[in-house]
Design a protein around this motif. Sequence first.
Motif, PDB file in Angstrom:
ATOM      1  N   THR A 160       0.818  -1.214   0.000  1.00 27.43           N
ATOM      2  CA  THR A 160       0.000   0.000   0.000  1.00 27.43           C
ATOM      3  C   THR A 160       0.851   1.263   0.000  1.00 27.43           C
ATOM      4  O   THR A 160       0.349   2.358  -0.263  1.00 27.43           O
ATOM      5  N   ALA A 161       2.140   1.136   0.286  1.00 28.22           N
ATOM      6  CA  ALA A 161       3.030   2.292   0.304  1.00 28.22           C
ATOM      7  C   ALA A 161       3.510   2.677  -1.088  1.00 28.22           C
ATOM      8  O   ALA A 161       4.070   3.771  -1.276  1.00 28.22           O
ATOM      9  N   ILE A 162       3.298   1.809  -2.082  1.00 33.22           N
ATOM     10  CA  ILE A 162       3.789   2.078  -3.439  1.00 33.22           C
ATOM     11  C   ILE A 162       2.874   3.085  -4.116  1.00 33.22           C
ATOM     12  O   ILE A 162       1.664   2.870  -4.218  1.00 33.22           O
ATOM     13  N   PRO A 163       3.420   4.210  -4.600  1.00 25.75           N
ATOM     14  CA  PRO A 163       2.592   5.196  -5.299  1.00 25.75           C
ATOM     15  C   PRO A 163       2.291   4.748  -6.727  1.00 25.75           C
ATOM     16  O   PRO A 163       2.798   3.728  -7.200  1.00 25.75           O
ATOM     17  N   ALA A 164       1.483   5.520  -7.423  1.00 24.07           N
ATOM     18  CA  ALA A 164       1.166   5.215  -8.819  1.00 24.07           C
ATOM     19  C   ALA A 164       2.449   5.246  -9.655  1.00 24.07           C
ATOM     20  O   ALA A 164       3.269   6.158  -9.526  1.00 24.07           O
ATOM     21  N   CYS A 165       2.633   4.229 -10.497  1.00 19.88           N
ATOM     22  CA  CYS A 165       3.859   4.086 -11.275  1.00 19.88           C
ATOM     23  C   CYS A 165       3.560   4.054 -12.775  1.00 19.88           C
ATOM     24  O   CYS A 165       2.503   3.574 -13.200  1.00 19.88           O
ATOM     25  N   ASP A 166       4.519   4.548 -13.546  1.00 21.17           N
ATOM     26  CA  ASP A 166       4.399   4.487 -15.003  1.00 21.17           C
ATOM     27  C   ASP A 166       4.662   3.082 -15.513  1.00 21.17           C
ATOM     28  O   ASP A 166       4.037   2.626 -16.472  1.00 21.17           O
ATOM     29  N   PHE A 167       5.631   2.392 -14.865  1.00 19.46           N
ATOM     30  CA  PHE A 167       5.985   1.040 -15.271  1.00 19.46           C
ATOM     31  C   PHE A 167       6.244   0.174 -14.045  1.00 19.46           C
ATOM     32  O   PHE A 167       6.698   0.659 -13.004  1.00 19.46           O
ATOM     33  N   ALA A 182      -1.063  -4.413  -7.762  1.00 15.37           N
ATOM     34  CA  ALA A 182      -1.711  -4.000  -9.015  1.00 15.37           C
ATOM     35  C   ALA A 182      -2.235  -2.571  -8.967  1.00 15.37           C
ATOM     36  O   ALA A 182      -2.251  -1.876  -9.997  1.00 15.37           O
ATOM     37  N   HIS A 183      -2.654  -2.101  -7.787  1.00 16.50           N
ATOM     38  CA  HIS A 183      -3.204  -0.747  -7.686  1.00 16.50           C
ATOM     39  C   HIS A 183      -2.211   0.309  -8.169  1.00 16.50           C
ATOM     40  O   HIS A 183      -2.614   1.358  -8.679  1.00 16.50           O
ATOM     41  N   ALA A 184      -0.918   0.031  -8.025  1.00 13.80           N
ATOM     42  CA  ALA A 184       0.105   1.009  -8.403  1.00 13.80           C
ATOM     43  C   ALA A 184       0.241   1.150  -9.912  1.00 13.80           C
ATOM     44  O   ALA A 184       0.849   2.116 -10.399  1.00 13.80           O
ATOM     45  N   PHE A 185      -0.314   0.213 -10.668  1.00 11.26           N
ATOM     46  CA  PHE A 185      -0.132   0.196 -12.119  1.00 11.26           C
ATOM     47  C   PHE A 185      -1.433   0.411 -12.871  1.00 11.26           C
ATOM     48  O   PHE A 185      -1.538   0.073 -14.047  1.00 11.26           O
ATOM     49  N   ALA A 186      -2.422   1.002 -12.190  1.00  7.57           N
ATOM     50  CA  ALA A 186      -3.725   1.214 -12.830  1.00  7.57           C
ATOM     51  C   ALA A 186      -3.589   2.061 -14.095  1.00  7.57           C
ATOM     52  O   ALA A 186      -4.321   1.863 -15.068  1.00  7.57           O
ATOM     53  N   GLY A 187      -2.665   3.012 -14.101  1.00  4.70           N
ATOM     54  CA  GLY A 187      -2.462   3.850 -15.274  1.00  4.70           C
ATOM     55  C   GLY A 187      -1.163   3.567 -15.992  1.00  4.70           C
ATOM     56  O   GLY A 187      -0.776   4.319 -16.893  1.00  4.70           O
ATOM     57  N   GLY A 188      -0.484   2.501 -15.596  1.00  2.00           N
ATOM     58  CA  GLY A 188       0.819   2.188 -16.170  1.00  2.00           C
ATOM     59  C   GLY A 188       0.832   0.866 -16.907  1.00  2.00           C
ATOM     60  O   GLY A 188      -0.218   0.321 -17.262  1.00  2.00           O
ATOM     61  N   ALA A 189       2.017   0.335 -17.119  1.00  2.95           N
ATOM     62  CA  ALA A 189       2.196  -0.950 -17.802  1.00  2.95           C
ATOM     63  C   ALA A 189       3.205  -1.773 -17.015  1.00  2.95           C
ATOM     64  O   ALA A 189       4.130  -1.230 -16.404  1.00  2.95           O
TER      65      ALA A 189
END
Length: 306
Positions: A64-71, A89-96
């Motif tokens: 849960t500490a991982i922020p949103a990531c690009d990759f 998986a939540h960290a990669f909602a907008g990434g790949a």
Amino acid sequence: MRICVVGCGAVGSLFAANLATLDDVEVWAFDLNNAHVDAINQNGLQLVGAGEVLGRPHATSDPTAIPACDFGIVATKAMHADAAIAATAHAFAGGAVASVMNGVGNEETLAPHVERVIRGTTFPAGKLLEPGVVQWDVKGDTTFGPFEPRPIRVETIAPLAEACTRAGMPSKAVADARPGQWRKVIFNAATNPMGALTGLTHGRLCERPDLRAVVTGLVDEGKAVAAAQGIELDADPEELIDHAARPDVAYGHKASMLQDVEAHRMTEVDYLNGGIARFGRELGVPTPLHDTITALVKGVEASWAQ
């Protein structure tokens, strides 16, 4: 750019440490080894051997500490991938998310959890010496490409490959990543279990004509399975095996499966030899050697419970 490496064993640490040396990339490292995570946060992530690197990624055992990531780069053992990507998986909602795990079928494991999956293959190898310190044994190339059932544009993948290359992990984005992936699968399935069953390093294994002949038989079966899928390998695994056996490359390297056997950890044989055999059955290609090797490694694993 923000990149999270999921699973910071030897290979994951190679990516995390090198990428963390870039000023324009924020790197997160997720691993359940709390001692390793604590050491990274306190002293950085140190690579020794083939490359001397000190990177300072943000390390955590709390997904849960991982922020949103690009990759994302998933570098766990194949059998741990489902749990790892489900947690992060939540960290990669907008990434790949790219798999650089051994074997076949890993992209299919990631796909139910993340929308955009990258087919990845990497050759660098090493081993964890102590928390926060990894020995870099083997350098090599990395390939990233679309996962065919839900393909994304190569141009979308390119920034990840470019960042890895600038960080000292030569990588390329390609339209079809299957040739590179099957090159490595065949290489690993022909050598890793042979090392695990004999206790020999890569170079010593290749010095014995009797064992080298078995390796060739495993390579030939793997090539037949790849050909049945219409995959033209981007290099000959036989040549790569002989190249790796040189004293200045990987002569003394213990394959990851041998490291697992020595530590009495479950191996990835189901995703290597077992994976080739599974594809062979589906395609009508006999793989008796891979079936035999899978059974033998499974027997070694079973012996630990005695």
